[in-house]
Design a protein around this motif. Structure first.
Motif, mmCIF file in Angstrom:
data_model
loop_
_atom_site.group_PDB
_atom_site.id
_atom_site.type_symbol
_atom_site.label_atom_id
_atom_site.label_comp_id
_atom_site.label_asym_id
_atom_site.label_seq_id
_atom_site.Cartn_x
_atom_site.Cartn_y
_atom_site.Cartn_z
ATOM 1 N N GLU A 154 0.920 -1.170 -0.083
ATOM 2 C CA GLU A 154 -0.018 -0.086 0.121
ATOM 3 C C GLU A 154 0.860 1.394 -0.090
ATOM 4 O O GLU A 154 0.527 2.320 -0.815
ATOM 5 N N ALA A 155 1.873 1.210 0.839
ATOM 6 C CA ALA A 155 2.844 2.436 0.812
ATOM 7 C C ALA A 155 3.564 2.606 -0.657
ATOM 8 O O ALA A 155 3.758 3.706 -1.092
ATOM 9 N N LEU A 156 3.872 1.600 -1.435
ATOM 10 C CA LEU A 156 4.392 1.544 -2.564
ATOM 11 C C LEU A 156 3.441 2.010 -3.845
ATOM 12 O O LEU A 156 3.829 3.125 -4.382
ATOM 13 N N VAL A 157 2.243 1.670 -3.533
ATOM 14 C CA VAL A 157 1.197 2.342 -4.279
ATOM 15 C C VAL A 157 0.838 3.594 -4.167
ATOM 16 O O VAL A 157 0.934 4.552 -5.115
ATOM 17 N N GLU A 158 1.118 4.289 -2.956
ATOM 18 C CA GLU A 158 0.918 5.717 -2.726
ATOM 19 C C GLU A 158 2.103 6.356 -3.309
ATOM 20 O O GLU A 158 2.048 7.539 -3.803
ATOM 21 N N LEU A 159 3.168 5.863 -3.321
ATOM 22 C CA LEU A 159 4.626 6.428 -3.896
ATOM 23 C C LEU A 159 4.527 6.792 -5.505
ATOM 24 O O LEU A 159 4.954 7.442 -5.954
ATOM 25 N N ILE A 160 3.687 5.513 -6.112
ATOM 26 C CA ILE A 160 3.962 5.657 -7.793
ATOM 27 C C ILE A 160 2.429 6.008 -8.125
ATOM 28 O O ILE A 160 2.441 6.064 -9.495
ATOM 29 N N GLU A 161 1.478 5.902 -7.657
ATOM 30 C CA GLU A 161 0.074 6.136 -8.173
ATOM 31 C C GLU A 161 0.108 7.347 -9.015
ATOM 32 O O GLU A 161 -0.984 7.497 -9.883
ATOM 33 N N HIS A 162 0.771 8.276 -9.045
ATOM 34 C CA HIS A 162 0.537 9.742 -9.682
ATOM 35 C C HIS A 162 1.835 9.986 -10.648
ATOM 36 O O HIS A 162 1.859 10.765 -11.232
ATOM 37 N N ASP A 163 2.659 8.730 -10.803
ATOM 38 C CA ASP A 163 3.806 8.857 -11.672
ATOM 39 C C ASP A 163 3.249 8.865 -13.143
ATOM 40 O O ASP A 163 2.190 8.139 -13.286
ATOM 41 N N PRO A 164 3.927 9.574 -13.950
ATOM 42 C CA PRO A 164 3.120 9.308 -15.634
ATOM 43 C C PRO A 164 3.360 8.244 -16.009
ATOM 44 O O PRO A 164 2.534 7.544 -17.139
#
Length: 145
Positions: free
Chosen positions: A23-33
């Protein structure tokens, strides 16, 4: 992430990390282009792309066709999602891991360990595993012995 809901042990076996770290990794990458390029068709959710990519990367002999069947997506999507998450993670690392500025370099830290004039060193043998076996835990490190 409802479709990923399994026991903690099954989750770790499938995705090679605990749910909280996922879940923490999702938060880090979810807005990446790379994950959400915009334009065209809407992208799959970041958590789904991450699940597919980690599932693939966590296999010794990943058969993309079987992974596509497991997640009910195309082979091309398996390949794209894997590439997307790798690009997003590399970008995140590039934001976090930087060479220290001269004023931050501590050359003397490693000198006592036989590494004169170095900023740091890492061979992995001095980092204890977070999830080491409980029996003889101090004997396990993040390198192969």
């Amino acid at each position: 992430m409802e479709c990923l809901a399994t026991s903690d042990e099954d989750f770790i076996q499938s995705y090679r990390m605990p749910v909280a770290q996922f879940e923490a990794l999702v938060e880090l990458i979810e807005h990446d282009p790379a994950i959400n390029p915009g334009g065209g068709r809407p992208a799959a959710p970041a958590w789904f792309q991450l699940a597919v990519g980690l599932f693939r990367l966590g296999r010794k002999k990943p058969v993309v066709v079987d992974i596509a069947r497991t997640f009910e997506i195309s082979v091309g999507s398996v390949e794209n999602y894997t590439e997307n998450i790798v690009c997003a993670i590399i970008w995140c690392l590039s934001q976090e891991m930087v060479w220290p500025q001269p004023q931050d370099q501590t050359l003397s830290t490693c000198a006592g360990l036989g590494f004169a004039d170095t900023v740091g060193h890492m061979d992995g043998t001095h980092i204890t595993l977070e999830h080491a076996p409980s029996l003889n835990q101090r004997d396990y490190y993040n390198c192969k012995k």
